[in-house]
Design an enzyme around this catalytic site. Structure first.
Site, PDB file in Angstrom:
ATOM      1  N   SER A  45       0.770  -1.328   0.015  1.00 40.75           N
ATOM      2  CA  SER A  45       0.095  -0.086  -0.083  1.00 40.75           C
ATOM      3  C   SER A  45       0.817   1.282   0.129  1.00 40.75           C
ATOM      4  O   SER A  45       0.391   2.531  -0.167  1.00 40.75           O
ATOM      5  CB  SER A  45      -0.950   0.011   1.221  1.00 40.75           C
ATOM      6  N   ASP A 146     -24.622  -1.018   2.991  1.00 39.56           N
ATOM      7  CA  ASP A 146     -23.868  -1.055   1.678  1.00 39.56           C
ATOM      8  C   ASP A 146     -24.618  -0.586   0.572  1.00 39.56           C
ATOM      9  O   ASP A 146     -25.182  -1.443  -0.009  1.00 39.56           O
ATOM     10  CB  ASP A 146     -23.227  -2.413   1.712  1.00 39.56           C
ATOM     11  N   THR A 174     -15.617   0.217   4.512  1.00 37.29           N
ATOM     12  CA  THR A 174     -15.771   0.422   2.980  1.00 37.29           C
ATOM     13  C   THR A 174     -14.191   0.687   2.290  1.00 37.29           C
ATOM     14  O   THR A 174     -13.358   1.075   3.051  1.00 37.29           O
ATOM     15  CB  THR A 174     -16.325   1.791   2.804  1.00 37.29           C
ATOM     16  N   ARG A 207     -10.200   2.535   5.962  1.00 39.72           N
ATOM     17  CA  ARG A 207      -9.213   3.578   5.379  1.00 39.72           C
ATOM     18  C   ARG A 207      -9.070   4.866   6.200  1.00 39.72           C
ATOM     19  O   ARG A 207     -10.332   5.215   6.375  1.00 39.72           O
ATOM     20  CB  ARG A 207      -9.375   3.813   3.946  1.00 39.72           C
ATOM     21  N   ASP A 227      -7.601   2.083  13.650  1.00 41.29           N
ATOM     22  CA  ASP A 227      -6.145   1.257  12.957  1.00 41.29           C
ATOM     23  C   ASP A 227      -5.938   2.023  11.678  1.00 41.29           C
ATOM     24  O   ASP A 227      -4.968   1.940  11.355  1.00 41.29           O
ATOM     25  CB  ASP A 227      -6.602  -0.036  12.736  1.00 41.29           C
ATOM     26  N   GLU A 232      -1.284   9.159   7.100  1.00 43.96           N
ATOM     27  CA  GLU A 232      -0.117   8.117   7.957  1.00 43.96           C
ATOM     28  C   GLU A 232       1.152   8.200   7.111  1.00 43.96           C
ATOM     29  O   GLU A 232       1.185   8.550   5.964  1.00 43.96           O
ATOM     30  CB  GLU A 232      -0.839   6.628   7.607  1.00 43.96           C
ATOM     31  N   HIS A 249      -2.272   0.657  11.552  1.00 45.71           N
ATOM     32  CA  HIS A 249      -2.738   0.050  10.367  1.00 45.71           C
ATOM     33  C   HIS A 249      -2.174  -1.450  10.221  1.00 45.71           C
ATOM     34  O   HIS A 249      -1.787  -1.552   8.862  1.00 45.71           O
ATOM     35  CB  HIS A 249      -2.516   0.775   9.317  1.00 45.71           C
ATOM     36  N   GLY A 252      -5.055  -6.103   9.320  1.00 47.98           N
ATOM     37  CA  GLY A 252      -4.891  -6.955   8.196  1.00 47.98           C
ATOM     38  C   GLY A 252      -3.654  -7.677   8.083  1.00 47.98           C
ATOM     39  O   GLY A 252      -3.433  -8.496   7.162  1.00 47.98           O
TER      40      GLY A 252
END
Length: 345
Positions: A45, A146, A174, A207, A227, A232, A249, A252
């Site tokens: 990322s 959603d 999202t 995000r 998170d 960032e 972050h 995951g």
């Protein structure tokens, strides 16, 4: 063939070396010079993949081993005929486990029964759907929101955003989008933040930028779990100080998610190049079952992985990026045998 790969991509040598010569570079340091003569680019990322990076290069394939898409200019890649693949869903289990672990810990520390709470999930993609399944196993009522999915699929049990924000626990899952009918940028803002009450538990593990931080930092909630952050690694210190759990972050960042991300890109690259897959690569993540001998779900989950260590690591925010790059080993729950029943779904 030359490959430029973010050095944080899991098992990059074992998985990708047989394609050609590999150059591994920290994601933030990948630039137009380093990719100029590359045929294949594989990122996470931290690399912005756009015309600034790729104009004048010979890159033919871009693979992203993470689920986010806001670092990729897909329109540019399409216009240049560059094949793109993103490992969508690779970290869905890891993120869902992060959320459930936080809820279980909060229930114990704040003395509430999570089965009597409602969980509002905004964004029912890979992560949101996985989380909803885990919540159902645990007896937690969910409110699902959603609008894009509801519009195209006519799903029966979805509710509007206002209703979802009224839940006891609200969590966002999202993608970050700024255009289209349903942009998610600053989805929670000064116009609707009043639906979040002082008894609400609020998560952002999606995000940075989905929740307007300058508003969030002023609102009182029961607990904030953060998170994902705007800008960032230069995160909002005032908001960090409001958090029950503030992490860099990493929701995951399980070993499983990292492996699956790399493996999905590997599969796509094999298809692109017409090469046969090596069946042995799947064995890189196999390990014997690990045993946990704890009497409560909270203690079991914290023995598997205690996310409080991640929050402690960035009390000095200068550690944010280095900690992400050198994240501790964390396996997902299906690798463990335990006395307590784990919500594996």
């Amino acid at each position: 063939m030359k490959l430029v790969i973010d050095d944080a991509c899991y098992a990059h040598k074992e998985i990708f070396s047989h394609f050609g010569n590999i150059s591994t570079i920290a994601g933030r340091d990948i630039n137009s010079t380093s990719v100029k003569n590359a045929d294949i680019l594989i990122v996470r990322s931290r690399t912005k993949v756009n015309h600034v990076l790729l104009d004048g290069s010979q890159v033919k394939f871009v693979g992203s081993t993470v689920t986010g898409l806001d670092h990729i200019d897909q329109d540019y890649l399409k216009s240049k005929g560059i094949k793109f693949f993103s490992a969508q869903g690779c970290n869905s289990m890891a993120v869902a486990e992060f959320v459930i672990s936080a809820i279980v810990n909060l229930a114990d520390e704040l003395d509430f029964d999570y089965q009597k709470k409602t969980l509002g999930i905004i964004g029912i993609g890979n992560v949101g759907a996985r989380l909803a399944k885990k919540a159902k196993l645990m007896g937690i009522k969910t409110l699902l929101n959603d609008p894009p999915r509801q519009m195209y699929e006519n799903l029966p049990n979805f509710v509007d955003l206002k209703t979802t924000l009224s839940a006891d626990i609200v969590t966002f899952h999202t993608p970050l989008t700024v255009n289209g009918k349903y942009p998610s940028y600053q989805l929670l803002n000064e116009n609707n933040f009043h639906y979040i009450l002082d008894k609400t538990i609020l998560f952002n593990v999606a995000r940075g930028g989905i929740i307007k931080e300058t508003i969030w930092q002023e609102y009182k909630t029961l607990a904030n779990i953060i998170d994902c952050w705007e800008d960032e690694p230069n995160i909002n210190l005032k908001l960090q100080n409001t958090a029950y759990l503030a992490t860099p972050h990493i929701a995951g960042h399980s070993i499983d998610a990292k492996f699956i991300g790399s493996f999905m890109v590997y599969e796509a690259l094999c298809d692109f190049l017409g090469k046969k897959q090596d069946s042995n690569i799947k064995n890189l993540i196999n390990l014997d079952k690990l045993s946990i001998n704890k009497d409560t779900l909270k203690n079991t989950l914290n023995k598997i992985y205690d996310f409080r260590q991640d929050a402690k690591a960035i009390q000095d925010i200068n550690n944010f990026e280095d900690y992400r790059r050198n994240y501790p080993v964390r396996y997902e729950w299906h690798h463990f045998k335990s006395k307590t029943t784990l919500p594996i779904a």
